[in-house]
Design a protein around this motif. Sequence first.
Motif, mmCIF file in Angstrom:
data_model
loop_
_atom_site.group_PDB
_atom_site.id
_atom_site.type_symbol
_atom_site.label_atom_id
_atom_site.label_comp_id
_atom_site.label_asym_id
_atom_site.label_seq_id
_atom_site.Cartn_x
_atom_site.Cartn_y
_atom_site.Cartn_z
ATOM 1 N N ALA A 98 0.837 -1.202 0.000
ATOM 2 C CA ALA A 98 0.000 0.000 0.000
ATOM 3 C C ALA A 98 0.872 1.252 0.000
ATOM 4 O O ALA A 98 0.600 2.211 -0.736
ATOM 5 N N GLU A 99 1.913 1.243 0.801
ATOM 6 C CA GLU A 99 2.814 2.399 0.867
ATOM 7 C C GLU A 99 3.474 2.651 -0.481
ATOM 8 O O GLU A 99 3.591 3.804 -0.925
ATOM 9 N N GLU A 100 3.882 1.594 -1.159
ATOM 10 C CA GLU A 100 4.482 1.753 -2.486
ATOM 11 C C GLU A 100 3.479 2.321 -3.479
ATOM 12 O O GLU A 100 3.824 3.182 -4.289
ATOM 13 N N CYS A 101 2.248 1.853 -3.410
ATOM 14 C CA CYS A 101 1.216 2.367 -4.321
ATOM 15 C C CYS A 101 0.927 3.840 -4.056
ATOM 16 O O CYS A 101 0.717 4.615 -4.994
ATOM 17 N N VAL A 102 0.917 4.229 -2.794
ATOM 18 C CA VAL A 102 0.688 5.644 -2.470
ATOM 19 C C VAL A 102 1.842 6.493 -2.984
ATOM 20 O O VAL A 102 1.624 7.568 -3.567
ATOM 21 N N ASN A 103 3.061 6.024 -2.824
ATOM 22 C CA ASN A 103 4.204 6.757 -3.378
ATOM 23 C C ASN A 103 4.093 6.859 -4.898
ATOM 24 O O ASN A 103 4.397 7.913 -5.480
ATOM 25 N N ASP A 104 3.655 5.783 -5.538
ATOM 26 C CA ASP A 104 3.449 5.815 -6.988
ATOM 27 C C ASP A 104 2.324 6.784 -7.357
ATOM 28 O O ASP A 104 2.357 7.404 -8.429
ATOM 29 N N THR A 105 1.326 6.928 -6.477
ATOM 30 C CA THR A 105 0.235 7.883 -6.720
ATOM 31 C C THR A 105 0.791 9.293 -6.816
ATOM 32 O O THR A 105 0.442 10.045 -7.728
ATOM 33 N N TRP A 106 1.660 9.654 -5.879
ATOM 34 C CA TRP A 106 2.225 11.009 -5.909
ATOM 35 C C TRP A 106 3.074 11.196 -7.165
ATOM 36 O O TRP A 106 3.059 12.281 -7.772
ATOM 37 N N HIS A 107 3.787 10.160 -7.566
ATOM 38 C CA HIS A 107 4.598 10.237 -8.786
ATOM 39 C C HIS A 107 3.713 10.429 -10.020
ATOM 40 O O HIS A 107 3.990 11.269 -10.879
ATOM 41 N N ARG A 108 2.641 9.653 -10.094
ATOM 42 C CA ARG A 108 1.710 9.796 -11.230
ATOM 43 C C ARG A 108 1.050 11.175 -11.233
ATOM 44 O O ARG A 108 0.852 11.767 -12.290
#
Length: 185
Positions: A43-53
């Motif tokens: 989940a933490e990785e996906c949230v970090n990817d959200t900010w990147h996107r």
Amino acid sequence: MEDAHIIGLYWARDEEAIPASDAKYGGLCRALSRNILGSPEDAEECVNDTWHRAWNAMPPQRPGCLRAFFAALTRNLSLDRWRERRAEKRGGGLEVLLSELEDCLPAAGGVEEEVEAGELARAIDRWLDGLDRPDRTAFLRRYWYGQRVDQVARQAGCSPNTMTKRLGRLRDSLRRALEQEGISV
């Protein structure tokens, strides 16, 4: 911080946009991703990817509703990760959600899939608009945000058994509504 200010930070390419986004919407995004993936680390990785996107999308995109924009990004990234994990090993919490909806949604596949997906999305939106607020909220919490039935029940102030029955009635209602619109299930 106001959403317009956060969007302005993205447009100005100010790196403060990321911590501001995380401060305001990080909890929502993490909970959404954890509900789908069942893993705080993923989940933490996906949230970090959200900010990147989001960083890559703004500009040129200017979201009308930042909360919905971040939630959609997080959900899509989490579903992608879930599919990757599922390809590696069968199983997981999302399969339960999908199996519950299996009987009221049409099967995927075919040449006309994209057109049918658009029609299906519009039909589901019309159905959701016709629901009263508590039913719509329960349905979205379960099938959009991926919350467990006991969580949805607690938030609605009823027992998990009552919520299970209510969700079953809602799925039946969705199936009937789609069939009435000529969408074969």
